[in-house]
Design a protein around this motif. Structure first.
Motif: not given
Length: 258
Positions: A3-12, A14-20, A37-48
């Motif tokens: 289980r991980l927490f990644i700061t600044g992970s809505s784009t860039g 951070g989001l690439m790391t989260a997706a991996l 930004r939160a809604k956009a991040a969850m849309a980009a990575l529904p598996a979060a």
């Protein structure tokens, strides 16, 4: 799975790391600055697993973010990815009267490390520019010097290495490391960046979850999953301690060294 927490992970990165990490089955908690930004991040990575909102430019807001993040913990790893870049042309003050670059890049990682329930691993994103930074902490908030955005950014990235190595020393049961992702064409890096974007997010994921011998050490500094030279003063214990003391004074927090 971790289980991980990644700061600044809505784009860039951070989001690439989260997706991996999510692709490998890990439970990833994202962080976004605001609801949009939160809604956009969850849309980009529904598996979060979840997303938490919080501005890290002020002390009180960063403390609230730590509280929100703890609701989804405890974490196996926290990746301190959030940062602002080197293009700020003047000393922009936060609500606390601190330079924006220092507040986001240095003080926020300290506050979150201090307040989030202690994970097994800490990962701090630095930059190759940290090797050119001044290690003098006397004017850390740029009240006396003429503002230089690149230097302020470079110093903040040196601070991130100092934090990583300080926590590696204070908390021997935690693996605490730092890395540079390279100069890559993200929103922060800009279109002229020349490093490989496909490699830029892999080291932080590796440090957060891998059982490779090199990834289960502490007080290391890496680039593309390989050790890299670090600023000559980064391993200076008194300098690490002084940065911690400054962060404690400015934030009003006292670090638990037990």
């Amino acid at each position: 799975m971790a289980r991980l927490f990644i700061t600044g992970s809505s784009t860039g990165l951070g989001l690439m790391t989260a997706a991996l990490l999510a692709e490998k089955g890990h439970a990833v908690v994202l962080h976004a600055r605001n609801d949009e930004r939160a809604k956009a991040a969850m849309a980009a990575l529904p598996a979060a697993h979840a997303v938490v909102e919080g501005d890290v430019s002020t002390i009180r807001a960063t403390m609230r973010l730590a509280e929100k993040a703890n609701r989804h913990g405890p974490y196996d790893a926290v990746i301190h990815n959030v940062a602002v870049g080197y293009r700020e042309p003047q000393r922009i003050e936060t609500g606390d009267g601190l330079p924006h670059v220092f507040a986001v890049n240095t003080l926020a990682p300290f506050i979150l490390t201090a307040l989030i329930e202690r994970p097994k691993r800490l990962v701090y994103l630095s930059s190759g520019l940290h090797r050119n930074a001044s290690a003098d902490l006397d004017d850390i908030t740029w009240e006396k010097r003429r503002w230089d955005g690149t230097e302020a950014y470079s110093e903040s990235k040196l601070h991130d290495v100092l934090l990583a190595f300080a926590f590696a020393r204070y908390w021997p049961d935690v693996l605490s490391n730092a890395l540079e992702p390279g100069w890559v064409p993200t929103r922060m890096g800009g279109p002229a960046a020349t490093d490989d974007l496909d490699q830029a997010h892999r080291t932080q994921a590796w440090l957060a979850v891998s059982d490779d011998p090199a990834a289960v050490g502490t007080a290391g500094y890496f680039y593309h999953m390989q050790p890299r030279e670090v600023h000559a003063d980064a391993r200076n214990h008194p300098r690490q301690d002084r940065l911690i003391e400054i962060c404690e004074r400015l934030s009003g927090l006292k670090l638990d060294l037990r």
